[in-house]
Design a protein around this motif. Structure first.
Motif, PDB file in Angstrom:
ATOM      1  N   LYS A  53      37.118  31.755  83.946  1.00  0.00           N
ATOM      2  CA  LYS A  53      36.869  32.566  83.429  1.00  0.00           C
ATOM      3  C   LYS A  53      37.599  33.845  83.985  1.00  0.00           C
ATOM      4  O   LYS A  53      36.051  34.282  84.984  1.00  0.00           O
ATOM      5  CB  LYS A  53      35.888  33.334  82.376  1.00  0.00           C
ATOM      6  CG  LYS A  53      35.921  34.458  81.418  1.00  0.00           C
ATOM      7  CD  LYS A  53      34.749  34.412  80.460  1.00  0.00           C
ATOM      8  CE  LYS A  53      34.484  35.383  79.480  1.00  0.00           C
ATOM      9  NZ  LYS A  53      33.288  35.419  78.558  1.00  0.00           N
ATOM     10  N   SER A  64      39.375  24.361  83.787  1.00  0.00           N
ATOM     11  CA  SER A  64      38.990  26.293  83.644  1.00  0.00           C
ATOM     12  C   SER A  64      38.825  27.672  84.199  1.00  0.00           C
ATOM     13  O   SER A  64      37.156  26.553  85.221  1.00  0.00           O
ATOM     14  CB  SER A  64      39.364  27.016  82.032  1.00  0.00           C
ATOM     15  OG  SER A  64      37.614  26.836  81.820  1.00  0.00           O
ATOM     16  N   GLU A  66      42.478  35.645  79.614  1.00  0.00           N
ATOM     17  CA  GLU A  66      41.020  35.560  80.059  1.00  0.00           C
ATOM     18  C   GLU A  66      40.573  34.466  80.984  1.00  0.00           C
ATOM     19  O   GLU A  66      39.436  33.791  81.225  1.00  0.00           O
ATOM     20  CB  GLU A  66      39.825  35.923  78.958  1.00  0.00           C
ATOM     21  CG  GLU A  66      39.891  37.551  78.605  1.00  0.00           C
ATOM     22  CD  GLU A  66      39.071  38.017  77.337  1.00  0.00           C
ATOM     23  OE1 GLU A  66      37.822  37.005  77.414  1.00  0.00           O
ATOM     24  OE2 GLU A  66      38.427  39.053  76.659  1.00  0.00           O
ATOM     25  N   THR A  67      41.195  33.287  80.575  1.00  0.00           N
ATOM     26  CA  THR A  67      41.106  31.763  81.202  1.00  0.00           C
ATOM     27  C   THR A  67      42.160  31.345  81.608  1.00  0.00           C
ATOM     28  O   THR A  67      43.594  31.910  81.189  1.00  0.00           O
ATOM     29  CB  THR A  67      40.062  31.168  79.821  1.00  0.00           C
ATOM     30  OG1 THR A  67      41.341  31.089  78.882  1.00  0.00           O
ATOM     31  CG2 THR A  67      38.993  31.592  79.645  1.00  0.00           C
TER      32      THR A  67
END
Length: 246
Positions: free
Chosen positions: A158, A156, A173-174
């Motif tokens: 951010k 992932s 946001e991710t």
């Protein structure tokens, strides 16, 4: 701009190892870049490595925007460091070519998208530095060179919602990305800001703050995902849309 924009893609060199043409140099670039640009509405224009500054200036004149492609480690010579034990293969000829290409594109206000090595050399050309291997960076623990297929999602990131990436992952946001690198950004170049980071703090994206041009770099490989991954497709479409409307 009513026509499809011409998107320059920085090339590399492949050297034949066997057979009749052993040692022969071939100008090359990953075809995924070409396919991603076409699918997003651009016209790909591969710029081969060369040392002729007039040719490089002419190539930049001929394009509407520039994609800096992936490849070799950037030589630490370019940011005034000595080579460390885990540095992998470098290619000074390409470092010089890429540096001239970026400098000319920035001078002429051409939008730039740097990918993997592309974000690294973009950072270095503008005064930043690199960790020569992720192991030299404190607290970096994620596997940044995945062992799965190139179009698999690995880890992932951010993202800064007030950036080029703000709407790429449906406003979240991710997001999930692929990962094929062993170097990461260390000192971010003046005038650039971090727009994406992995959970271990590794810098995954930067963007130059300027009102009249878009210069952005991503550490992952959206071109390898673009055939089937919507966020990757959005990256190329958004970049080319910006170029078209510029």
């Amino acid at each position: 701009m009513s026509k499809k924009p011409i998107i320059g893609i920085s090339g590399s060199v492949q050297i034949s190892e066997k057979g009749l043409f052993a040692g022969h140099r071939r100008a090359c670039v990953g075809n995924n870049y070409v396919e991603a640009v076409i699918a997003a509405g651009g016209i790909p224009f591969i710029i081969p490595i060369n040392a002729d500054e007039d040719v490089i200036r002419g190539a930049v004149d001929a394009i509407d925007a520039l994609i800096m492609s992936g490849g070799h480690d950037v030589s630490p010579i370019c940011y005034n460091e000595e080579p460390m034990q885990k540095l992998e293969a470098t290619f000074l000829e390409r470092d010089k070519f890429d540096s001239l290409l970026i400098g000319e594109a920035q001078k002429k206000g051409k939008p730039i998208l740097g990918i993997c090595r592309g974000v690294q050399i973009l950072n270095v050309v503008n005064g930043g530095t690199l960790y020569q291997d992720v192991s030299y960076a404190k607290d970096v623990f994620i596997q940044h060179f995945q062992k799965t297929k190139s179009d698999d999602l690995s880890h992932s990131v951010k993202i800064d919602k007030n950036s080029f990436l703000g709407d790429i992952f449906d406003g979240e946001e991710t997001g999930l990305i692929n990962s094929f690198h062993h170097q990461i950004l260390k000192d971010v170049a003046p005038g650039f800001r971090v727009i994406a980071q992995s959970p271990d703090g590794a810098i995954e994206g930067i963007q130059k703050d300027c009102d009249d041009n878009l210069i952005v770099g991503l550490q992952w490989h959206p071109e390898l995902l673009a055939a089937n991954n919507i966020p990757a497709q959005k990256i190329f479409k958004k970049f080319i849309k910006y170029v078209t409307e510029k």
